[in-house]
Design a protein around this motif. Structure first.
Motif, PDB file in Angstrom:
ATOM      1  N   UNK A 168       3.559  -0.299  -2.342  1.00 21.93           N
ATOM      2  CA  UNK A 168       2.849  -1.450  -2.354  1.00 21.93           C
ATOM      3  C   UNK A 168       1.952  -1.708  -1.161  1.00 21.93           C
ATOM      4  N   UNK A 169       3.755  -1.417  -0.245  1.00 25.31           N
ATOM      5  CA  UNK A 169       3.104  -2.356   1.145  1.00 25.31           C
ATOM      6  C   UNK A 169       1.385  -1.612   1.774  1.00 25.31           C
ATOM      7  N   UNK A 219      -1.715  -3.015   3.498  1.00 26.69           N
ATOM      8  CA  UNK A 219      -2.046  -2.578   4.249  1.00 26.69           C
ATOM      9  C   UNK A 219      -3.047  -2.003   4.678  1.00 26.69           C
ATOM     10  N   UNK A 220      -3.795  -0.889   3.582  1.00 29.58           N
ATOM     11  CA  UNK A 220      -4.671  -0.591   3.502  1.00 29.58           C
ATOM     12  C   UNK A 220      -6.224  -0.717   3.447  1.00 29.58           C
ATOM     13  N   UNK A 221      -5.544  -1.933   2.857  1.00 29.02           N
ATOM     14  CA  UNK A 221      -6.729  -3.203   1.896  1.00 29.02           C
ATOM     15  C   UNK A 221      -7.373  -3.339   3.288  1.00 29.02           C
ATOM     16  N   UNK A 222      -6.671  -4.106   3.940  1.00 29.28           N
ATOM     17  CA  UNK A 222      -6.654  -4.869   4.759  1.00 29.28           C
ATOM     18  C   UNK A 222      -7.729  -4.277   5.592  1.00 29.28           C
ATOM     19  N   UNK A 223      -6.682  -3.100   6.263  1.00 27.67           N
ATOM     20  CA  UNK A 223      -7.440  -2.595   7.485  1.00 27.67           C
ATOM     21  C   UNK A 223      -9.495  -2.243   6.969  1.00 27.67           C
ATOM     22  N   UNK A 275      -2.592  -3.103  11.963  1.00 24.41           N
ATOM     23  CA  UNK A 275      -2.311  -2.754  11.588  1.00 24.41           C
ATOM     24  C   UNK A 275      -1.813  -1.244  11.117  1.00 24.41           C
ATOM     25  N   UNK A 276      -2.802  -0.276  12.080  1.00 24.13           N
ATOM     26  CA  UNK A 276      -2.620   1.289  11.562  1.00 24.13           C
ATOM     27  C   UNK A 276      -1.287   0.887  13.069  1.00 24.13           C
ATOM     28  N   UNK A 277      -0.910   0.493  13.996  1.00 23.69           N
ATOM     29  CA  UNK A 277       1.036   0.543  14.022  1.00 23.69           C
ATOM     30  C   UNK A 277       1.663   0.598  13.129  1.00 23.69           C
ATOM     31  N   UNK A 278       0.995  -0.944  12.399  1.00 25.59           N
ATOM     32  CA  UNK A 278       2.419  -1.279  10.840  1.00 25.59           C
ATOM     33  C   UNK A 278       2.447  -0.175  10.289  1.00 25.59           C
TER      34      UNK A 278
END
Length: 77
Positions: free
Chosen positions: A2-3, A7-11, A69-72
């Motif tokens: 889910x996490x 992140x993908x949604x934010x990206x 966000x990509x790094x995370x």
């Protein structure tokens, strides 16, 4: 899982924001050039130039957020 979806949604949201900002910059710059060609130098021209500059300054901030966000996402996998 889910996490990483969050992140993908934010990206994806940031990509949409970036696309909209670039489209607004293109349209606004086109309008400003048209006003200058017609020798219409007035309040709207100055406001448009200021808004154009502000939007151009915002692009690196969106890029930094996208990179962060990509790094995370890489660390989660």
């Amino acid at each position: 899982m889910a996490k990483i979806d969050n992140y993908k949604e934010w990206l994806n949201t940031l990509r949409v924001i970036f696309t909209v900002v670039v489209l607004v910059i293109i349209a606004l710059t086109s309008g400003l050039i048209t006003r200058l060609d017609n020798n219409k130098i007035d309040y709207f021209l100055y406001v448009g130039v200021a808004l154009d500059i502000i939007l151009m300054i915002s692009i690196p901030f969106v890029f930094r957020l996208m990179a962060k966000i990509t790094k995370e996402i890489k660390y989660i996998k």
